[in-house]
Scaffold this active site. Sequence first.
Site, PDB file in Angstrom:
ATOM      1  N   ASN A 131       0.885  -1.167   0.000  1.00  0.00           N
ATOM      2  CA  ASN A 131       0.000   0.000   0.000  1.00  0.00           C
ATOM      3  C   ASN A 131       0.926   1.222   0.000  1.00  0.00           C
ATOM      4  O   ASN A 131       1.475   1.581   1.027  1.00  0.00           O
ATOM      5  CB  ASN A 131      -0.882  -0.027   1.252  1.00  0.00           C
ATOM      6  CG  ASN A 131      -1.672   1.260   1.430  1.00  0.00           C
ATOM      7  OD1 ASN A 131      -1.751   2.076   0.513  1.00  0.00           O
ATOM      8  ND2 ASN A 131      -2.243   1.440   2.615  1.00  0.00           N
TER       9      ASN A 131
ATOM     10  N   SER B 151       3.282  -1.967  10.413  1.00  0.00           N
ATOM     11  CA  SER B 151       4.726  -2.050  10.655  1.00  0.00           C
ATOM     12  C   SER B 151       5.290  -3.448  10.404  1.00  0.00           C
ATOM     13  O   SER B 151       6.184  -3.908  11.128  1.00  0.00           O
ATOM     14  CB  SER B 151       5.073  -1.562  12.062  1.00  0.00           C
ATOM     15  OG  SER B 151       4.694  -0.202  12.213  1.00  0.00           O
TER      16      SER B 151
ATOM     17  N   GLU C 207      -5.610  -4.571  10.530  1.00  0.00           N
ATOM     18  CA  GLU C 207      -4.567  -3.573  10.749  1.00  0.00           C
ATOM     19  C   GLU C 207      -4.863  -2.792  12.024  1.00  0.00           C
ATOM     20  O   GLU C 207      -5.669  -1.844  12.012  1.00  0.00           O
ATOM     21  CB  GLU C 207      -4.506  -2.594   9.574  1.00  0.00           C
ATOM     22  CG  GLU C 207      -4.196  -3.254   8.247  1.00  0.00           C
ATOM     23  CD  GLU C 207      -3.581  -2.258   7.255  1.00  0.00           C
ATOM     24  OE1 GLU C 207      -2.488  -2.546   6.761  1.00  0.00           O
ATOM     25  OE2 GLU C 207      -4.182  -1.207   7.009  1.00  0.00           O
TER      26      GLU C 207
ATOM     27  N   GLU D 110      -6.829   5.085   7.526  1.00  0.00           N
ATOM     28  CA  GLU D 110      -6.624   6.504   7.196  1.00  0.00           C
ATOM     29  C   GLU D 110      -7.856   7.076   6.492  1.00  0.00           C
ATOM     30  O   GLU D 110      -8.202   8.239   6.690  1.00  0.00           O
ATOM     31  CB  GLU D 110      -5.343   6.657   6.361  1.00  0.00           C
ATOM     32  CG  GLU D 110      -4.105   6.433   7.228  1.00  0.00           C
ATOM     33  CD  GLU D 110      -2.906   5.836   6.519  1.00  0.00           C
ATOM     34  OE1 GLU D 110      -2.830   5.887   5.286  1.00  0.00           O
ATOM     35  OE2 GLU D 110      -2.031   5.296   7.237  1.00  0.00           O
TER      36      GLU D 110
ATOM     37  N   HIS E  56      -9.438   1.541   4.600  1.00  0.00           N
ATOM     38  CA  HIS E  56      -8.175   1.712   5.321  1.00  0.00           C
ATOM     39  C   HIS E  56      -8.396   2.667   6.490  1.00  0.00           C
ATOM     40  O   HIS E  56      -9.191   3.606   6.389  1.00  0.00           O
ATOM     41  CB  HIS E  56      -7.095   2.257   4.372  1.00  0.00           C
ATOM     42  CG  HIS E  56      -5.743   2.234   5.016  1.00  0.00           C
ATOM     43  ND1 HIS E  56      -5.323   3.211   5.874  1.00  0.00           N
ATOM     44  CD2 HIS E  56      -4.735   1.320   4.956  1.00  0.00           C
ATOM     45  CE1 HIS E  56      -4.105   2.913   6.304  1.00  0.00           C
ATOM     46  NE2 HIS E  56      -3.734   1.772   5.777  1.00  0.00           N
TER      47      HIS E  56
ATOM     48  N   GLY F 270       2.389   2.458  10.692  1.00  0.00           N
ATOM     49  CA  GLY F 270       3.362   3.529  10.516  1.00  0.00           C
ATOM     50  C   GLY F 270       4.045   3.962  11.793  1.00  0.00           C
ATOM     51  O   GLY F 270       4.705   4.995  11.833  1.00  0.00           O
TER      52      GLY F 270
ATOM     53  N   LYS G 103       0.257   4.256  -0.379  1.00  0.00           N
ATOM     54  CA  LYS G 103      -0.349   5.486   0.161  1.00  0.00           C
ATOM     55  C   LYS G 103      -0.039   6.657  -0.775  1.00  0.00           C
ATOM     56  O   LYS G 103       0.083   6.463  -1.985  1.00  0.00           O
ATOM     57  CB  LYS G 103       0.119   5.727   1.599  1.00  0.00           C
ATOM     58  CG  LYS G 103      -0.047   4.476   2.470  1.00  0.00           C
ATOM     59  CD  LYS G 103       0.095   4.729   3.933  1.00  0.00           C
ATOM     60  CE  LYS G 103      -0.102   3.421   4.687  1.00  0.00           C
ATOM     61  NZ  LYS G 103      -0.078   3.582   6.129  1.00  0.00           N
TER      62      LYS G 103
HETATM   63  P1  PGA Z   1       2.767   0.360   7.654  1.00  0.00           P
HETATM   64  O1  PGA Z   1       1.330   0.604   6.994  1.00  0.00           O
HETATM   65  O2  PGA Z   1       3.303  -0.932   7.109  1.00  0.00           O
HETATM   66  O3  PGA Z   1       3.590   1.558   7.235  1.00  0.00           O
HETATM   67  O4  PGA Z   1       2.563   0.302   9.140  1.00  0.00           O
HETATM   68  C1  PGA Z   1       0.444  -0.454   6.771  1.00  0.00           C
HETATM   69  C2  PGA Z   1      -0.839   0.064   6.174  1.00  0.00           C
HETATM   70  O5  PGA Z   1      -1.273   1.165   6.544  1.00  0.00           O
HETATM   71  O6  PGA Z   1      -1.465  -0.591   5.320  1.00  0.00           O
END
Ligand code: PGA
Length: 249
Positions: free
Chosen positions: A9, A211, A166, A96, A94, A172, A11
Amino acid sequence: MRQVLVAGNWKMNGSRESIKGLLDGIKAGMGDVNAQVAVCAPYVYLADVQAQLAGSNIGFGAQDIATEDSGAYTGEVSGPMLNDFGCQYVIVGHSERRSLFCEADEDTARKFAAARRHGMTPILCVGESLAEREGNVTEEVVARQLDAVIALEGVAALNDAVIAYEPVWAIGTGLTASPEQAQAVHAFIRAKIAGLDAAVAEKVQILYGGSMKPGNAAELIAQPDIDGGLIGGAALVADDFLGICRAGG
Ligand code: PGA
């Protein structure tokens, strides 16, 4: 036996140039990868990604989709448009999108429906915030997020979908859920689905995201109900992404 899927992903990251380099790097290292692999790109780069991945075994898709198919929805991108660029996957819900763009469970469910209506595989993200985990409502939150989709589309719709658990506190942040913590929620999700349809529960891939890195991926993916990963930060570096793909067996 469910196949492992590792999906990137990206982003809102990258440029035409950096994405070209990233995909060149990933393609060059796919020789010893057995997992299914996909990348979810920003809309404006989908044409480049489609061209660059033509003839490869790397899937690709988008990070969001409009609930409607066409019309006066300024700024939105619809399923038929994503079909025009050969997208196979669409991330929906997601965290976000849910938190920064006020997407409700019902909006996510409608996006899930839009992806399926146009023949794409939705990657449905679910997960709890830190406050929700500390308040011991993780299962309640994840169940509510899943129920919105099941209520609209029926449990059998999960046959054509991927779920990504998630935990928001792990995205992140460098804080990964332990394999045991993640497995517990994955098992809960699968059991919940099994309560409605055992065959769907057995088939559906449930990815972990938050992460995930080359150093922790193998242990996570080795858990019985973890079928791969949805990767943010580490998906932007070819070697890291490939390291996770290789950890998928
Ligand atoms: P990350 O993000 O691996 O940077 O923690 C995962 C995601 O948001 O899909």
